[in-house]
Design a protein around this motif. Structure first.
Motif, PDB file in Angstrom:
ATOM      1  N   LEU A 118       0.832  -1.214   0.000  1.00 29.53           N
ATOM      2  CA  LEU A 118       0.000   0.000   0.000  1.00 29.53           C
ATOM      3  C   LEU A 118       0.863   1.259   0.000  1.00 29.53           C
ATOM      4  CD1 LEU A 118      -3.098  -0.491   2.348  1.00 29.53           C
ATOM      5  CD2 LEU A 118      -3.091   0.198  -0.046  1.00 29.53           C
ATOM      6  N   LEU A 119       1.966   1.229   0.782  1.00 31.53           N
ATOM      7  CA  LEU A 119       2.861   2.388   0.836  1.00 31.53           C
ATOM      8  C   LEU A 119       3.494   2.657  -0.531  1.00 31.53           C
ATOM      9  CD1 LEU A 119       4.736   1.970   4.263  1.00 31.53           C
ATOM     10  CD2 LEU A 119       3.239   3.865   3.581  1.00 31.53           C
ATOM     11  N   ILE A 120       3.961   1.578  -1.166  1.00 29.83           N
ATOM     12  CA  ILE A 120       4.575   1.737  -2.493  1.00 29.83           C
ATOM     13  C   ILE A 120       3.559   2.283  -3.494  1.00 29.83           C
ATOM     14  CG2 ILE A 120       5.592   0.510  -4.449  1.00 29.83           C
ATOM     15  CD1 ILE A 120       6.863  -1.421  -2.452  1.00 29.83           C
ATOM     16  N   THR A 121       2.346   1.721  -3.473  1.00 26.78           N
ATOM     17  CA  THR A 121       1.303   2.172  -4.408  1.00 26.78           C
ATOM     18  C   THR A 121       0.904   3.616  -4.123  1.00 26.78           C
ATOM     19  OG1 THR A 121       0.449  -0.099  -4.438  1.00 26.78           O
ATOM     20  CG2 THR A 121      -0.950   1.603  -5.393  1.00 26.78           C
ATOM     21  N   GLY A 122       0.720   3.941  -2.826  1.00 25.03           N
ATOM     22  CA  GLY A 122       0.316   5.300  -2.456  1.00 25.03           C
ATOM     23  C   GLY A 122       1.352   6.340  -2.837  1.00 25.03           C
ATOM     24  N   LEU A 123       2.626   6.061  -2.518  1.00 25.22           N
ATOM     25  CA  LEU A 123       3.698   6.989  -2.890  1.00 25.22           C
ATOM     26  C   LEU A 123       3.829   7.088  -4.405  1.00 25.22           C
ATOM     27  CD1 LEU A 123       6.412   6.041  -0.231  1.00 25.22           C
ATOM     28  CD2 LEU A 123       5.170   8.213  -0.395  1.00 25.22           C
ATOM     29  N   GLY A 124       3.630   5.944  -5.095  1.00 24.05           N
ATOM     30  CA  GLY A 124       3.670   5.945  -6.558  1.00 24.05           C
ATOM     31  C   GLY A 124       2.589   6.840  -7.143  1.00 24.05           C
ATOM     32  N   CYS A 125       1.400   6.807  -6.541  1.00 23.68           N
ATOM     33  CA  CYS A 125       0.292   7.664  -6.990  1.00 23.68           C
ATOM     34  C   CYS A 125       0.607   9.144  -6.768  1.00 23.68           C
ATOM     35  CB  CYS A 125      -0.997   7.291  -6.268  1.00 23.68           C
ATOM     36  SG  CYS A 125      -1.721   5.727  -6.822  1.00 23.68           S
ATOM     37  N   ILE A 126       1.200   9.456  -5.616  1.00 18.83           N
ATOM     38  CA  ILE A 126       1.538  10.861  -5.300  1.00 18.83           C
ATOM     39  C   ILE A 126       2.600  11.387  -6.265  1.00 18.83           C
ATOM     40  CG2 ILE A 126       2.584  12.379  -3.574  1.00 18.83           C
ATOM     41  CD1 ILE A 126       1.269  10.552  -1.420  1.00 18.83           C
ATOM     42  N   VAL A 127       3.673  10.595  -6.429  1.00 17.92           N
ATOM     43  CA  VAL A 127       4.747  11.016  -7.341  1.00 17.92           C
ATOM     44  C   VAL A 127       4.229  11.072  -8.780  1.00 17.92           C
ATOM     45  CG1 VAL A 127       7.020  10.403  -8.267  1.00 17.92           C
ATOM     46  CG2 VAL A 127       6.545  10.102  -5.831  1.00 17.92           C
ATOM     47  N   GLY A 128       3.431  10.089  -9.155  1.00 15.62           N
ATOM     48  CA  GLY A 128       2.867  10.059 -10.508  1.00 15.62           C
ATOM     49  C   GLY A 128       1.979  11.260 -10.790  1.00 15.62           C
ATOM     50  N   THR A 129       1.191  11.679  -9.798  1.00 21.82           N
ATOM     51  CA  THR A 129       0.325  12.854  -9.959  1.00 21.82           C
ATOM     52  C   THR A 129       1.163  14.119 -10.118  1.00 21.82           C
ATOM     53  OG1 THR A 129      -1.392  11.794  -8.605  1.00 21.82           O
ATOM     54  CG2 THR A 129      -1.566  14.177  -8.926  1.00 21.82           C
ATOM     55  N   ALA A 130       2.255  14.208  -9.336  1.00 18.56           N
ATOM     56  CA  ALA A 130       3.150  15.371  -9.462  1.00 18.56           C
ATOM     57  C   ALA A 130       3.783  15.408 -10.857  1.00 18.56           C
ATOM     58  CB  ALA A 130       4.231  15.313  -8.387  1.00 18.56           C
ATOM     59  N   LEU A 131       4.215  14.241 -11.357  1.00 20.65           N
ATOM     60  CA  LEU A 131       4.788  14.166 -12.703  1.00 20.65           C
ATOM     61  C   LEU A 131       3.749  14.505 -13.765  1.00 20.65           C
ATOM     62  CD1 LEU A 131       6.941  10.895 -12.401  1.00 20.65           C
ATOM     63  CD2 LEU A 131       7.781  13.247 -12.570  1.00 20.65           C
ATOM     64  N   PHE A 132       2.515  14.086 -13.508  1.00 21.12           N
ATOM     65  CA  PHE A 132       1.407  14.382 -14.434  1.00 21.12           C
ATOM     66  C   PHE A 132       1.218  15.885 -14.604  1.00 21.12           C
ATOM     67  CE2 PHE A 132      -3.147  15.614 -13.935  1.00 21.12           C
ATOM     68  CZ  PHE A 132      -3.529  15.504 -15.272  1.00 21.12           C
ATOM     69  N   TYR A 133       1.189  16.616 -13.491  1.00 23.73           N
ATOM     70  CA  TYR A 133       1.010  18.078 -13.569  1.00 23.73           C
ATOM     71  C   TYR A 133       2.220  18.754 -14.228  1.00 23.73           C
ATOM     72  CZ  TYR A 133      -3.377  18.448 -11.027  1.00 23.73           C
ATOM     73  OH  TYR A 133      -4.701  18.374 -10.667  1.00 23.73           O
ATOM     74  N   ALA A 134       3.414  18.227 -13.946  1.00 27.71           N
ATOM     75  CA  ALA A 134       4.614  18.783 -14.581  1.00 27.71           C
ATOM     76  C   ALA A 134       4.557  18.586 -16.095  1.00 27.71           C
ATOM     77  CB  ALA A 134       5.862  18.116 -14.007  1.00 27.71           C
ATOM     78  N   LEU A 135       4.115  17.389 -16.514  1.00 31.00           N
ATOM     79  CA  LEU A 135       3.998  17.093 -17.939  1.00 31.00           C
ATOM     80  C   LEU A 135       2.937  17.974 -18.600  1.00 31.00           C
ATOM     81  CD1 LEU A 135       5.024  15.157 -20.182  1.00 31.00           C
ATOM     82  CD2 LEU A 135       3.113  13.650 -19.601  1.00 31.00           C
ATOM     83  N   MET A 136       1.822  18.185 -17.907  1.00 33.08           N
ATOM     84  CA  MET A 136       0.755  19.028 -18.455  1.00 33.08           C
ATOM     85  C   MET A 136       1.226  20.470 -18.651  1.00 33.08           C
ATOM     86  SD  MET A 136      -2.022  17.214 -18.985  1.00 33.08           S
ATOM     87  CE  MET A 136      -0.841  15.987 -19.579  1.00 33.08           C
ATOM     88  N   LEU A 137       1.947  20.981 -17.661  1.00 31.61           N
ATOM     89  CA  LEU A 137       2.447  22.360 -17.754  1.00 31.61           C
ATOM     90  C   LEU A 137       3.451  22.517 -18.891  1.00 31.61           C
ATOM     91  CD1 LEU A 137       2.883  23.152 -13.948  1.00 31.61           C
ATOM     92  CD2 LEU A 137       1.270  24.262 -15.492  1.00 31.61           C
ATOM     93  N   LEU A 138       4.298  21.500 -19.065  1.00 39.23           N
ATOM     94  CA  LEU A 138       5.320  21.565 -20.109  1.00 39.23           C
ATOM     95  C   LEU A 138       4.720  21.359 -21.505  1.00 39.23           C
ATOM     96  CD1 LEU A 138       8.211  19.524 -18.420  1.00 39.23           C
ATOM     97  CD2 LEU A 138       8.188  21.987 -18.874  1.00 39.23           C
ATOM     98  N   GLY A 139       3.693  20.516 -21.602  1.00 40.73           N
ATOM     99  CA  GLY A 139       3.166  20.159 -22.922  1.00 40.73           C
ATOM    100  C   GLY A 139       1.935  20.915 -23.359  1.00 40.73           C
ATOM    101  N   ALA A 140       1.381  21.789 -22.500  1.00 46.84           N
ATOM    102  CA  ALA A 140       0.120  22.476 -22.819  1.00 46.84           C
ATOM    103  C   ALA A 140       0.229  23.314 -24.092  1.00 46.84           C
ATOM    104  CB  ALA A 140      -0.315  23.346 -21.643  1.00 46.84           C
ATOM    105  N   ASP A 141       1.265  24.143 -24.172  1.00 46.61           N
ATOM    106  CA  ASP A 141       1.420  25.018 -25.346  1.00 46.61           C
ATOM    107  C   ASP A 141       1.652  24.218 -26.619  1.00 46.61           C
ATOM    108  OD1 ASP A 141       1.063  27.246 -23.791  1.00 46.61           O
ATOM    109  OD2 ASP A 141       3.201  27.614 -23.479  1.00 46.61           O
ATOM    110  N   TYR A 142       2.448  23.150 -26.503  1.00 48.22           N
ATOM    111  CA  TYR A 142       2.750  22.338 -27.684  1.00 48.22           C
ATOM    112  C   TYR A 142       1.488  21.661 -28.218  1.00 48.22           C
ATOM    113  CZ  TYR A 142       4.866  18.776 -30.649  1.00 48.22           C
ATOM    114  OH  TYR A 142       5.189  17.973 -31.707  1.00 48.22           O
ATOM    115  N   LEU A 143       0.704  21.076 -27.318  1.00 50.51           N
ATOM    116  CA  LEU A 143      -0.522  20.399 -27.747  1.00 50.51           C
ATOM    117  C   LEU A 143      -1.524  21.379 -28.344  1.00 50.51           C
ATOM    118  CD1 LEU A 143      -1.159  17.750 -24.941  1.00 50.51           C
ATOM    119  CD2 LEU A 143      -0.557  17.326 -27.311  1.00 50.51           C
ATOM    120  N   GLN A 144      -1.570  22.598 -27.800  1.00 48.64           N
ATOM    121  CA  GLN A 144      -2.496  23.599 -28.324  1.00 48.64           C
ATOM    122  C   GLN A 144      -2.101  24.019 -29.741  1.00 48.64           C
ATOM    123  OE1 GLN A 144      -5.529  25.451 -27.020  1.00 48.64           O
ATOM    124  NE2 GLN A 144      -5.363  25.488 -29.233  1.00 48.64           N
ATOM    125  N   SER A 145      -0.818  24.279 -29.940  1.00 53.39           N
ATOM    126  CA  SER A 145      -0.370  24.801 -31.231  1.00 53.39           C
ATOM    127  C   SER A 145      -0.232  23.725 -32.305  1.00 53.39           C
ATOM    128  CB  SER A 145       0.973  25.528 -31.059  1.00 53.39           C
ATOM    129  OG  SER A 145       1.961  24.654 -30.550  1.00 53.39           O
TER     130      SER A 145
END
Length: 436
Positions: A359-386
């Protein structure tokens, strides 16, 4: 609480394998969340390829055919709309603005759109975003052209370059209007919509180039003076070209391909739409672009299903990776578990310890994965739009996305039950008698 502390220390004691497993889950969570957000926003952006337009009016064909030809520049309209009908409908009560559109010409396979200045003022895409210029300005004279971002990038055009329009769509055109080159005066910012692949010229220029084309190819009498006649004609045409630059850009063509309408109130939209579809002077069709775009997306729903399936497979692979890691480490920890049993730990303590670790591994994986998700969205937003026309909504996780994370946590717990059950049945004697 003691078991959580013990599980944490146990994971820290196996940092390398635990971090690798955690990172695998984090990547899968990031991919799942990204694919899901892109899937939802792609559907929304597709529905907003054209935004803020209440009605598209064209000759009576089919809803999707009219949408494809007028918005996506795919195919062509068999018939047009008379200028008289356009003027009559655009003057109806409740009509806030109207944009005429004339299609049928091209440049190196890219669509040429004849329109007026209202296009740059009222046309909207994505979430009612207006068109804006990367360089230059809108056309002010007859033989001027405004390029979409992709046209300029692909063909390498810059302000001041001359562009020759060809009659007919596609790469193979019937006739090049070499005698009427257009000067590039503006380049639009990327929108991720068909606007990027379009050349925009004044509506009056469509009639001007076609009129001169027809005039230039009038049958001539076959006599000895043909050469002199052609010479005089070319001289007259050059004179006409000079005069064209001062012509009013509004123009009054006989026919256009379609036109867009915006209304003061949705009530007027429904009323005018009904009147247009029952218009007696001409067979016309009025569609609501948002509704028709959703219908078109439903036809392409297989893409959405494939993306969702891909997301699920990615998560399953990462959870199987975690199961493999826990099972392989379990064989190495049999002595550790036996020692715990020897100091008073009961079988259910061992079972809970392994379950908490998963559960700890899965929970931490979800937290880190969500942080990476937002980082990816911020970096790729302009590219996907254009480049893809997908307007990402960078907001808090939706209830559906939170449900996905909860499902991953439950799946991680269930996967953890397998090594936990196996550890439960390890006996003290088995743990103490491992051969080295």
């Amino acid at each position: 609480m003691l078991l959580i502390k013990l599980a944490t220390k146990s994971l820290l004691n196996r940092k390398a394998s635990a971090l690798l497993t955690l990172f695998t889950i984090a990547i899968s969570v990031m991919l799942l969340m990204s694919i899901e957000r892109v899937r939802v926003d792609a559907k929304s952006s597709f529905s907003n390829t054209i935004s803020g337009t209440d009605l598209i009016v064209g000759a009576r064909t089919g809803d999707i055919q009219l949408l494809l030809s007028s918005v996506f520049r795919i195919g062509h309209a068999n018939n047009g709309v008379s200028w008289k009908s356009y003027q009559f409908i655009s003057e109806q009560r409740g009509v806030k603005w109207a944009i005429p559109m004339s299609l049928g010409d091209s440049h190196k396979g890219l669509a040429v759109l004849g329109t007026n200045k209202d296009y740059f003022e009222h046309y909207r895409f994505a979430k009612k975003q207006p068109l804006s210029f990367l360089q230059g300005h809108e056309f002010n004279h007859l033989f001027e052209v405004v390029l979409g971002a992709e046209v300029a990038n692909t063909l390498g055009y810059q302000l001041g370059d001359e562009v020759v329009i060809a009659h007919g769509m596609g790469n193979t055109s019937f006739h090049n209007h070499d005698d009427n080159p257009f000067k590039v005066v503006g380049i639009l910012k990327p929108t991720g919509t068909p606007v990027d692949k379009t050349l925009h010229i004044p509506l009056a220029a469509i009639d001007a180039i076609h009129g001169s084309h027809a005039h230039q190819h009038e049958p001539a009498q076959a006599d000895a003076n043909d050469h002199d006649h052609d010479h005089d004609h070319d001289h007259d045409h050059d004179h006409d070209h000079d005069q064209h630059d001062d012509v009013d850009l509004v123009g009054t063509p006989k026919q256009i391909t379609a036109f867009l309408l915006g209304f003061d109130s949705p009530l007027y939209t429904l009323q005018v739409r009904r009147n247009i579809n029952q218009y007696k002077d001409e067979a016309l069709l009025a569609i609501m672009p948002g509704v028709t775009l959703r219908e078109l997306w439903e036809m392409l729903s297989i893409v959405e299903k494939i993306l969702l399936l891909f997301s699920i497979v990615v998560v399953l692979i990462s959870l199987l990776g975690m199961l493999t890691s826990l099972l392989s480490s379990l064989n190495q920890r049999r002595r550790e578990l036996a020692i715990l049993r020897s100091v008073g730990a009961r079988p259910w303590h061992i079972f809970t310890l392994i379950s908490v670790e998963s559960l700890l591994i899965t929970g931490l994986g979800c937290i880190v994965g969500t942080a990476l998700f937002y980082a990816l969205m911020l970096l790729g937003a302009d590219y996907l739009q254009s480049h893809a026309g997908i307007s990402l909504n960078i907001a808090l996780l939706s209830s559906y996305e939170l449900m996905l994370l909860a499902a991953i946590m439950v799946a991680g717990f269930i996967v953890g039950l397998i090594p936990a059950t196996r550890a439960y049945f390890y006996s003290l004697a088995d743990g103490m008698s491992i051969k080295i």
